[in-house]
Design a protein around this motif. Sequence first.
Motif, PDB file in Angstrom:
ATOM      1  N   ASP A 172       0.855  -1.192   0.000  1.00 40.96           N
ATOM      2  CA  ASP A 172       0.000   0.000   0.000  1.00 40.96           C
ATOM      3  C   ASP A 172       0.888   1.238   0.000  1.00 40.96           C
ATOM      4  O   ASP A 172       2.101   1.158   0.240  1.00 40.96           O
ATOM      5  CB  ASP A 172      -0.874  -0.002   1.275  1.00 40.96           C
ATOM      6  CG  ASP A 172      -2.124   0.861   1.147  1.00 40.96           C
ATOM      7  OD1 ASP A 172      -2.254   1.587   0.130  1.00 40.96           O
ATOM      8  OD2 ASP A 172      -2.960   0.811   2.059  1.00 40.96           O
ATOM      9  N   VAL A 173       0.235   2.387  -0.211  1.00 44.45           N
ATOM     10  CA  VAL A 173       0.953   3.665  -0.105  1.00 44.45           C
ATOM     11  C   VAL A 173       1.110   4.032   1.372  1.00 44.45           C
ATOM     12  O   VAL A 173       0.459   3.433   2.231  1.00 44.45           O
ATOM     13  CB  VAL A 173       0.197   4.785  -0.860  1.00 44.45           C
ATOM     14  CG1 VAL A 173       0.025   4.429  -2.318  1.00 44.45           C
ATOM     15  CG2 VAL A 173      -1.168   5.075  -0.220  1.00 44.45           C
ATOM     16  N   ALA A 174       1.955   5.027   1.643  1.00 42.50           N
ATOM     17  CA  ALA A 174       2.111   5.608   2.994  1.00 42.50           C
ATOM     18  C   ALA A 174       2.535   4.591   4.044  1.00 42.50           C
ATOM     19  O   ALA A 174       2.104   4.669   5.183  1.00 42.50           O
ATOM     20  CB  ALA A 174       0.807   6.286   3.441  1.00 42.50           C
ATOM     21  N   GLU A 175       3.368   3.634   3.683  1.00 48.91           N
ATOM     22  CA  GLU A 175       3.762   2.616   4.666  1.00 48.91           C
ATOM     23  C   GLU A 175       5.013   3.006   5.470  1.00 48.91           C
ATOM     24  O   GLU A 175       5.406   2.287   6.367  1.00 48.91           O
ATOM     25  CB  GLU A 175       3.970   1.257   3.985  1.00 48.91           C
ATOM     26  CG  GLU A 175       2.672   0.515   3.696  1.00 48.91           C
ATOM     27  CD  GLU A 175       1.984  -0.033   4.959  1.00 48.91           C
ATOM     28  OE1 GLU A 175       2.522   0.114   6.059  1.00 48.91           O
ATOM     29  OE2 GLU A 175       0.877  -0.583   4.818  1.00 48.91           O
ATOM     30  N   GLY A 176       5.657   4.120   5.121  1.00 48.15           N
ATOM     31  CA  GLY A 176       6.848   4.528   5.876  1.00 48.15           C
ATOM     32  C   GLY A 176       6.542   5.737   6.754  1.00 48.15           C
ATOM     33  O   GLY A 176       5.542   5.750   7.484  1.00 48.15           O
ATOM     34  N   ALA A 177       7.382   6.761   6.638  1.00 51.61           N
ATOM     35  CA  ALA A 177       7.211   7.961   7.482  1.00 51.61           C
ATOM     36  C   ALA A 177       5.861   8.640   7.252  1.00 51.61           C
ATOM     37  O   ALA A 177       5.342   9.311   8.144  1.00 51.61           O
ATOM     38  CB  ALA A 177       8.342   8.945   7.195  1.00 51.61           C
TER      39      ALA A 177
END
Length: 479
Positions: A38-43
């Motif tokens: 998915d998107v937005a999986e890090g910071a």
Amino acid sequence: MSRIYDVAVIGAGVVGMSILRELTRYRLKVCSLEKMEDVAEGASKANSGIVHAGYDPIEGTKKARFNVEGNNIFADVCNELDVEYKMIGSLVVAFDDYEINVLEELLQRGKRNGVKGLEIKSQEWVFENEPNLSRNIKAALFAPYSGITNPYKLTVALFENAIQNGADVIFRFEVCKIEKDGDYFVVHSADSRFIKTRVLINCAGVHADEISKMAGAKLFKIYPRRGQYYILDKPEKMPVARVIFQVPTEKGKGILVTPTVDGNVLVGPNSEYIDSKDDTATTQEGLDEVFEKARKVLPSLSKRDVITIFSGIRATPDTHDFIIEEDEDVKNFINVAGIESPGLTASLAIGRYIAELVSRKLNAKRNLNFNPYREDIKRFSKLSDEEKERMIKLYPSFGNIVCRCELVSEYEIVEAIKRGARTIDGIKRRTRAGMGRCQGGFCTPRVIDILSRELGVSKTQITKFGKGSYILTEKRWGK
Ligand SMILES: O=P(O)(O)OC[C@H](O)CO
Ligand code: FES
């Protein structure tokens, strides 16, 4: 699988998605490569959600430029994308004369950076406008154009709008090798897929140094710097109306207290360099530090109100500034790296800057069909009784509440899946199912049922965030 693109962006965080969306304004074949599900999986999923005014970064830096430019366009872009953004203003509070001098420095720096409306406010003003703050506060720097947003909802909205405008996002694509083949980069994934692209943009967050090295480009280091947070239950009355910072130190902007756009209170982050880029653990020591420092500002803060804790990892570069440049040696390879705070604020301006740079480079024409608007999922919790009734007549599943803490309907969960959610966390970030007081104790099994039904896979295949994070196993004992 092999596909040929004009531009590929590595990393589907808020910066990568902003660049991807801006690139779709041009007639270019563009994609994003993301190693997770998915998107937005890090910071991008674990930060303060603050839209900074721009008085913190040193003048002349890329941080200062993109912070101020990002702040200036934030409201318009959130409006186009139907994302919540509240310009609630911020205060940096000072407890003694030394700190009052720091406020003055920040004010002057802010003016040099082009930040408007900054003012130093008296103790009386602070108590009148923020009555719950400590009586030991002597003065505060007021920045009226600071705001708050939801960082992962913004990332999702940028992703959906980029897809709407023709971009591809390829998930589970962990970049493991980058080669040159004539005018093209050949980018290989760990599971033997590859794509070809004329321009390659590195938005790989904490891993951006490894990607740059893999491409034979500039060598730099990204040091993972962790911040821990508390989320408090939605209070009847918000204890603070603005984002409350303390004076910054060499460790960063320090521990803040803020309302969130969803009606909770957010407290954090501390700042600690860690060894592993993936170590998002919370620690008693770190959380105690956050709580004590926040209590100095807001004495009524109580651990009884905490509903969850989390940590996020900043991508701190050894260059002390954002690295946003085409590589000197590897033509058409662009680093967008070291995007720590104020990265969320800057992301929208960075997107525009990079898309313009690339479009000039490739002599790309405008995409006349570009549609900047994206509509959010209709939310049960936000509608009036009449609107709810109308929606339930059209879509009976709008009347089936799956998450009772956050009043999320089955319709919203199915809609999130149609728009790309594949995991429990993906549903949670798009709908808030699981983000309430019970933290998913009641609704997670029901979300698993819906994911399994809609995706046509068994419940044991459903994960929290991909990569083997299974929730259920087959029954292996008894009958
Ligand atoms: O501690 P900093 O300076 O990295 O800032 C973290 C803030 O929460 C940014 O919103
Ligand atoms: S029912 Fe969903 S978080 Fe409590």
